[in-house]
Design a protein around this motif. Structure first.
Motif, PDB file in Angstrom:
ATOM      1  N   ALA A   1      16.202 -69.297  -2.349  1.00  0.00           N
ATOM      2  CA  ALA A   1      17.123 -70.414  -2.588  1.00  0.00           C
ATOM      3  C   ALA A   1      16.564 -71.312  -3.685  1.00  0.00           C
ATOM      4  O   ALA A   1      15.347 -71.510  -3.773  1.00  0.00           O
ATOM      5  CB  ALA A   1      17.319 -71.217  -1.311  1.00  0.00           C
ATOM      6  N   ASP A   2      17.448 -71.834  -4.528  1.00  0.00           N
ATOM      7  CA  ASP A   2      17.077 -72.839  -5.528  1.00  0.00           C
ATOM      8  C   ASP A   2      17.308 -74.212  -4.923  1.00  0.00           C
ATOM      9  O   ASP A   2      18.335 -74.443  -4.265  1.00  0.00           O
ATOM     10  CB  ASP A   2      17.903 -72.678  -6.800  1.00  0.00           C
ATOM     11  N   MET A   3      16.351 -75.124  -5.155  1.00  0.00           N
ATOM     12  CA  MET A   3      16.412 -76.445  -4.530  1.00  0.00           C
ATOM     13  C   MET A   3      16.414 -77.545  -5.588  1.00  0.00           C
ATOM     14  O   MET A   3      15.762 -77.415  -6.629  1.00  0.00           O
ATOM     15  CB  MET A   3      15.226 -76.618  -3.576  1.00  0.00           C
ATOM     16  N   GLU A   4      17.108 -78.616  -5.298  1.00  0.00           N
ATOM     17  CA  GLU A   4      17.201 -79.780  -6.178  1.00  0.00           C
ATOM     18  C   GLU A   4      16.211 -80.852  -5.743  1.00  0.00           C
ATOM     19  O   GLU A   4      16.103 -81.137  -4.550  1.00  0.00           O
ATOM     20  CB  GLU A   4      18.608 -80.369  -6.138  1.00  0.00           C
TER      21      GLU A   4
ATOM     22  N   VAL B   1       9.763 -81.936  -8.769  1.00  0.00           N
ATOM     23  CA  VAL B   1       9.870 -80.691  -9.516  1.00  0.00           C
ATOM     24  C   VAL B   1      10.975 -79.818  -8.918  1.00  0.00           C
ATOM     25  O   VAL B   1      10.964 -79.567  -7.709  1.00  0.00           O
ATOM     26  CB  VAL B   1       8.523 -79.921  -9.462  1.00  0.00           C
ATOM     27  N   PRO B   2      11.938 -79.329  -9.725  1.00  0.00           N
ATOM     28  CA  PRO B   2      12.925 -78.387  -9.199  1.00  0.00           C
ATOM     29  C   PRO B   2      12.216 -77.095  -8.783  1.00  0.00           C
ATOM     30  O   PRO B   2      11.414 -76.554  -9.540  1.00  0.00           O
ATOM     31  CB  PRO B   2      13.875 -78.127 -10.371  1.00  0.00           C
TER      32      PRO B   2
ATOM     33  N   GLY C   1      12.956 -60.925 -12.195  1.00  0.00           N
ATOM     34  CA  GLY C   1      13.693 -59.878 -11.493  1.00  0.00           C
ATOM     35  C   GLY C   1      13.268 -59.704 -10.043  1.00  0.00           C
ATOM     36  O   GLY C   1      13.419 -58.625  -9.475  1.00  0.00           O
ATOM     37  N   ILE C   2      12.749 -60.768  -9.442  1.00  0.00           N
ATOM     38  CA  ILE C   2      12.274 -60.704  -8.055  1.00  0.00           C
ATOM     39  C   ILE C   2      13.431 -61.044  -7.129  1.00  0.00           C
ATOM     40  O   ILE C   2      14.086 -62.074  -7.290  1.00  0.00           O
ATOM     41  CB  ILE C   2      11.071 -61.635  -7.861  1.00  0.00           C
ATOM     42  N   LYS C   3      13.667 -60.145  -6.158  1.00  0.00           N
ATOM     43  CA  LYS C   3      14.836 -60.264  -5.282  1.00  0.00           C
ATOM     44  C   LYS C   3      14.452 -60.022  -3.820  1.00  0.00           C
ATOM     45  O   LYS C   3      13.384 -59.484  -3.536  1.00  0.00           O
ATOM     46  CB  LYS C   3      15.865 -59.216  -5.684  1.00  0.00           C
TER      47      LYS C   3
ATOM     48  N   ARG D   1      11.626 -73.642 -10.145  1.00  0.00           N
ATOM     49  CA  ARG D   1      12.973 -73.088 -10.025  1.00  0.00           C
ATOM     50  C   ARG D   1      13.220 -72.067 -11.136  1.00  0.00           C
ATOM     51  O   ARG D   1      12.918 -72.308 -12.294  1.00  0.00           O
ATOM     52  CB  ARG D   1      14.026 -74.186 -10.073  1.00  0.00           C
ATOM     53  N   GLY D   2      13.725 -70.924 -10.737  1.00  0.00           N
ATOM     54  CA  GLY D   2      14.028 -69.854 -11.678  1.00  0.00           C
ATOM     55  C   GLY D   2      12.909 -68.844 -11.867  1.00  0.00           C
ATOM     56  O   GLY D   2      13.116 -67.812 -12.509  1.00  0.00           O
TER      57      GLY D   2
END
Length: 140
Positions: free
Chosen positions: A92-95, A75-76, A123-125, A116-117
């Protein structure tokens, strides 16, 4: 005899990690808590899907520059590293199926993995607080 065999086979099955509810930016998230060495090592590996608004909270013994990678993960995912108070340090987004390590930008006590996303869509930062991490079992 049969009862003993059934009890033995049931006890050898991996235990399901406990779940808690987290809230960030008025968004609710149900997470499994990986607080033991075994559950942290297993993480979300080998799962074919992760329902929306579900994830996994990794609880570490000590704040450090912990890193996450995606070998054997289908799962991304996105990962947020959190300090001891639940403040997001970085995201971080992971592959899937990679050994690329994504690390905390400064010492983190927790890592929160979601689809992912998920963070970006809501809008979470970095700098926002994830409420509820204090209900997680302590790391072992």
């Amino acid at each position: 005899m049969i009862g003993a065999v059934l009890a033995l086979s049931a006890s050898s099955a991996p235990a399901q990690p406990p779940e808690i509810m987290l809230t960030v930016n008025d968004q609710h998230l149900t997470v499994e808590v990986a607080y033991t060495e075994a559950t942290r090592m297993q993480g979300l590996m080998h799962r074919r899907m992760l329902p929306e608004s579900r994830g996994m909270l990794f609880v570490f013994r000590e704040p450090a520059l912990h890193g996450m990678w995606m070998m054997n993960t289908y799962v991304p995912l996105s990962v947020a590293f959190l300090d001891e108070r639940g403040i997001i340090i970085n995201i971080a987004d992971m592959e899937p199926h990679t050994r690329v390590t994504h690390s905390a930008a400064r010492p983190a006590k927790y890592a929160l993995e979601v689809n992912r996303g998920w963070f970006a869509k809501r809008g979470i930062k970095p700098g926002m607080r994830v409420e509820g991490v204090e209900r997680a079992p302590p790391a072992r």
